[in-house]
Design a protein around this motif. Structure first.
Motif: not given
Lengths: 744, 744
Positions: A671, A673, B563, B594-595, B598, B601-608, B651
């Protein structure tokens, strides 16, 4: 096909989970969670399913019947037969109400007469369905419960006291068991309100302080320990009856011989990694854990580790054996008649010695005597082996005077299961109780295994295309074909494919209302014909030389109702959502389960099985440790190289059943990222068979879902059409045309 | 705003979960899981966040700082001030490197001199941040750790030995702590590699067999027990120092007085259920559990149960108190000066007696002496109360000669924390350790509470519309406004609304790179100005007479980058997916997490951080037991009437932060189907404030997502425009226009 037998523990410490009562509506699930991690995981498939499993009926298949309703093919293996044929051929004819007056009594009487033997001396005997290896499919000679009770269903536990005889089975088999059991047997309908577990029942019917016997080979150490605890509340003692299985004594000469099918070398081009490398891997784990040896007892683990395959049981290319790996040696415990020169050479090259199958017990005693620290996966290694090891350790320690125990302690105390784990604390000697080092390694496929899986799936897809083309034509011609005949024809198409060995499980071929029975298995006497008025659900799979397949498609050869289309499309949306998921490494499968369900939930629908199970590479169609399920007991992370099924469904009682199943390979996705500096994973499809378009209500699909269907069908065409010709190629062309795209 | 303090246990037996090491990458999480269920739950918010919490730094806020960096408003309450002002006003001036030579030493010296007191006799003393009630926001007089160390951050634990002094805090506060701590203090940077926990450190620096003191009021019984276990490996003894808090002794007359703010009756039109009914509910639970009395120590539980509110601490309308409910009586332990005639009459009507706050200990002793079986939630009730009860039980039993214990047993043994739970086995006497019966009841809102929440959210939305209209105009006029000024102006707009009381937490007002700091809190000296070159994240909330709000919006007053739009749109997709979820009853919140993730996640991002926390009705902005988090420790099912936040984010370090937060009410949804004969649940939005359209890349949205945005904005217009006029009404009109719809 949803996994239905137990899922093994993935990572030590990872699966002990106490579930809240509200999340455990079934006594089975509650009991399972209490019993052991692996059982807790298995029970998750059963949520909301009205089963009340007795303590010992725990490995109830949740989607597909096991192989016991089958008969000997002459070599000790079982082949698919109806239960009546089976009874005839197998001498199980004591069963059936009409026959109860004659035979049934005899077996029970004979069994009970053995209770009084001086070295037995028990008040009750428990006869489970298991073999000594926790196998999903077992050889005929181990179908003791079926022999004793006459009940030939795959799941059940018999318990015989001096007065009573009871058989526990689940809802799939109530009718069958009623027919097959003689009047001396009480049918315990697991899952029905108020039905006790086996141990509750024993505590109820036996006076306090009785001796309850088991064959310790047929219980994992953990299961035996739990049983012991459960019956101790009435001061009953669990007696490990050694030296003989009492049912085998009754069976006598009529008992089928243990399977003698030859083993073969699983070619390195399919196995990918040679045996010395695999043994090195295991040995490095031994060293890391301060162990001197490990006992491997799961048949697929032995087969994987030694790059060997066999055919002792139906559907799984395994052979009855144990394996011990020590730091500098390895020993395979197997009937030497199964080992050809080729195989022997293969083993010798890897430094693997042979010993007789039965020698495993004396081997662990030998290891105990030389003070070896043993790695035992007590969720799979049977109680006979573990208790033999413990007894020997005790004797050894007593002899050495190292233990604080008295030399004159009673022999019986060496069977004390409650001391489990003490060895760990005691240090250098004794055992480490931990999930087998092979479990996870086997689940993460190497390049060669992946290639084999991909290739075999394409050949399987070609067979399925030919089959569906044929079936569609037959149904259109109004030829009456039964569910069994359809399954047999599918087998024919598969048999024509290179490297085909056998089916990987009993085909679930369910038309109309039969499709709504998740565990349906047609029998020649009672099955329906496949028509054009309702849905037809077909869940099947094959073992090839290079891989294992498992696929479900649901079709309608006429005009599906709007309701059927809506339900099918919702199931498809769930299938697509899971297929397209991307997730960070370390994500357990259960996190993704909701993706497969949420489209159904939106209209108040759901399905009562998990969404995905692991699949072996030219090995068991159901393997752990990973799964994708709505229950949260299995915390194993999905890892690159694992294979899982993606099989949401919907079942409308007395109406129809829907399931759409592909196998998926977990892969790393690249990906733009990479938040957190970690890998992100996704799925690659292994299965390439059309999904019937006339069941899809494309107005319910988003543009991206329509693209998914069209992309998939384009891939199916590109990959599978080169393997086809003529009418089946035309069929594939027609069935891979793009859906009307309603995006702008 | 993501919940950041501990989540309390939901259902007895429901939360004990052993997590696999791979799922617990942070030592904090691992330790927390080991420690207690509630802590395990809290720790889940911290996954992948590099914190290494010491044993006693466990209630580290994960999204928003606590209230300790604030100063007295004269009535013992704290109001928002910068830390330098705070130090000046509060006499905390020993802190700061420049001042270390003078004051810091003195306090430590004074504290250490108390170690030697005859009835103390300790080698170390632990000073946590807590008050006696596990409160998120605490009164100034309880900010002992800040007084002692000079470090004014919200999270931290100080440990002082005869030689060493160390302070643990997490990454948010490293710089601040470096500035504020004198040279005599060692800063322990939790989460950094190799930094020990407090107990590990104590085990390291103290010679074997030392006495470690704590004020038992400041530790829950569970936490004290865990601490005791952790230090016992070096044979240290945990000493519950009774009768005085050693820091208070050092603080002396300079210590602020305990808050004396008056309490008030929470009107039945907002509370919905009268106190006698609530007490009856608790009493029915007492009877069901065979208990005679329960001690309620969580301040929001007391306030909810008695339909009372107070203002002893900032942000939460609670008052320092305990409550005991017996089968026929109930007693509120509170400073009587806080109880007006009105309130007294209200309490008397419900049969609630008053006793002084401090009398709680003698009360549990009295209950013990009369042989009452006490319900204690040991995850929240402090060690002082539990150990007092146990000691009295022991004395009582010894006196009666009923227990097998010797009469002459040492007094010290009555503090034996390891005997916990023994009372349960012993039967009639002693305690039942179980989550408070109020916890779940409080989380499920009644009709009146729901109406109050809805109404207050509309007024809050009106204030926010006025605010955003004003801010947009100011920024467009290039007026330089700091993050703090912006937050103050927002407060002004809210203050104009009927029933406004105070903010429900410190506003997170973060422009540009500050928005990427999840726990950011601007200070007047150091904050940025809000401009038009970057994103501005504003997370704020209010306490109203009838409800509690919590909302985050992220905006860009200029031209967002592609972006930023992509990231914002992905966060929005997650927000929409969770908002639209439908799920079967009994589904725990974590299943839905997860909803919300997701799409990222599909572009490799997340939050902590977690996705949702519970919210009180005119009570704490963070409440349990439910949550929606990516960790799986909190198995509490979402139930109809619960309120949760929906706040996915993203973030980008040193760049920008995005969060979109609404509050949602869990409701039953009426669907055409009801598979399994159960209820299906969904969400109803409480928050009605526009989501900035110019940050949405609508090409990424599906038609149904676009419809969601348009529907939401239409509802915002319909519900909020009647409360607005003039420019803010125009602003609302402009900001609720439909997105271009790219569906056909």
């Amino acid at each position: 096909m949803p996994r239905h037998h137990k899922i093994r523990r993935a990572v030590e410490h990872s699966s002990l989970i106490s579930l809240p009562s509200h999340a455990l509506p079934t006594p089975m699930a509650m009991e399972a969670a209490r019993l052991s991690p692996s059982l807790a995981a298995a029970a998750f498939f059963a949520r909301r399913r009205p089963t009340n499993s007795p303590l010992l009926c725990r490995r109830i298949p949740l989607l597909r019947p096991l192989a016991s309703a089958s008969a000997s093919g002459g070599d000790g293996r079982a082949v698919a037969l109806s239960s009546s044929e089976l009874r005839k051929r197998r001498g199980l004819s004591s069963s059936g109400a009409a026959e109860s007056a004659s035979g049934g009594d005899e077996k029970l009487r004979a069994l009970r007469s053995l209770f009084a033997l001086p070295d037995v001396s028990i008040d009750a005997y428990i006869v489970p369905s298991q073999d000594a290896h926790q196998s999903e499919f077992i050889a005929e000679c181990f179908m003791r419960r079926a022999f004793l009770t006459g009940f030939t269903g795959s799941a059940g536990t018999a318990v015989v006291t001096k007065i009573n005889a009871a058989l526990w089975t689940d809802g799939r088999y109530f009718l069958q068991a009623e027919k097959e059991l003689s009047h001396e047997w009480t049918l315990m309908r697991s899952g029905n309100h108020g039905v006790p577990t086996t141990s509750e029942w024993l505590n109820d019917v036996l006076p306090s302080g009785c001796r309850v016997g088991i064959d310790p080979f047929l219980f994992s150490f953990d299961a035996a320990e739990e049983l012991k605890d459960a019956i101790s509340s009435k001061n009953h003692e669990l007696v490990l009856v050694r030296g003989m299985n009492l049912v085998d004594e009754v069976w006598g000469n009529a008992r089928p011989k243990p399977p003698k099918a030859p083993t073969r070398v699983h070619d390195i081009k399919y196995a990918g990694i040679d045996v010395p490398s695999k043994l090195s891997f295991v040995r490095s784990h031994l060293t890391e854990n301060g162990c001197d040896a490990v006992v491997i007892s799961m048949l697929d683990e032995v087969a994987w580790l030694l790059n060997m395959r066999g055919s002792d049981v139906p559907h799984s290319p395994v052979f009855y054996s144990y394996l011990t790996v020590e730091v500098s040696t390895a020993t395979l415990f197997v009937d030497s008649s199964k080992v050809s020169e080729d195989v022997l050479e293969h083993l010798q090259k890897a430094g693997v010695k042979l010993k007789p199958y039965e020698a495993i017990v004396s081997e662990v005693e030998r290891l105990a005597e030389k003070g070896a620290k043993l790695w035992l996966d007590s969720s799979s290694v049977n109680a006979a082996i573990v208790s033999a090891f413990r007894s020997s350790c005790d004797r050894y320690m007593n002899k050495k005077g190292k233990a604080g125990r008295k030399i004159e302690r009673k022999e019986a105390s060496s069977d004390d299961l409650t001391t489990r784990g003490a060895g760990v604390q005691n240090g250098a000697l004794h055992a480490v109780y931990k999930v087998s080092p092979v479990t996870l390694a086997k689940s993460v496929k190497n390049e060669a295994e992946i290639e084999g899986m991909k290739n075999s799936h394409l050949r399987d897809a070609a067979a399925l295309a030919e089959f569906w083309c044929w079936l569609e034509e037959e149904v259109c011609k109004s030829v009456l074909l039964t569910e069994v005949q359809v399954a047999e024809k599918l087998l024919e198409f598969r048999q024509k494919q290179d490297g085909f060995i056998e089916t990987s499980f009993d085909t679930i071929s369910g038309y109309g209302t039969n499709g709504a029975i998740i565990h349906y298995r047609p029998t020649p006497e009672s099955c329906s014909s496949v028509g054009s008025d309702n849905l037809f659900l077909l869940d099947s799979g094959a073992q090839y030389i290079d891989g294992t397949t498992d696929i479900t498609r649901t079709v309608h050869f006429g005009e599906p109702s709007p309701r059927q289309k809506e339900c099918f499309t919702r199931v498809l949306q769930g299938h697509i959502a899971l297929d397209q998921a991307v997730f960070p490494e370390r994500t357990p499968g259960f996190v993704l389960d909701v993706l497969a369900r949420s489209s159904l939930w939106k209209i108040g629908l759901d399905y009562r099985h998990g969404t995905g199970h692991g699949v072996g590479a030219a090995l068991n169609v159901h393997e752990g440790p990973q799964s994708i399920s709505y229950r949260y007991g299995n915390l194993t992370a999905l890892q690159k190289g694992m294979i899982v099924s993606n099989e949401p469904g919907y079942y409308e009682d007395n109406s129809f059943g829907i399931r759409i199943e592909n196998l998926l390979l977990v892969k790393e996705v690249n990906l733009a990222n990479s938040f957190g500096g970690i890998s992100y994973l996704g799925f690659e499809k292994l299965t390439f068979v059309p999904i019937q378009s006339n069941l899809i209500d494309s107005s319910l699909l988003s543009p991206s879902e329509i693209n998914w269907v069209n992309d998939y069908h384009q891939q199916v065409w590109e990959k599978v059409s080169p393997l086809l010709s003529g009418r089946s190629r035309d069929w594939l062309w027609k069935n891979t045309r793009p859906l009307f795209d309603n995006s702008p």
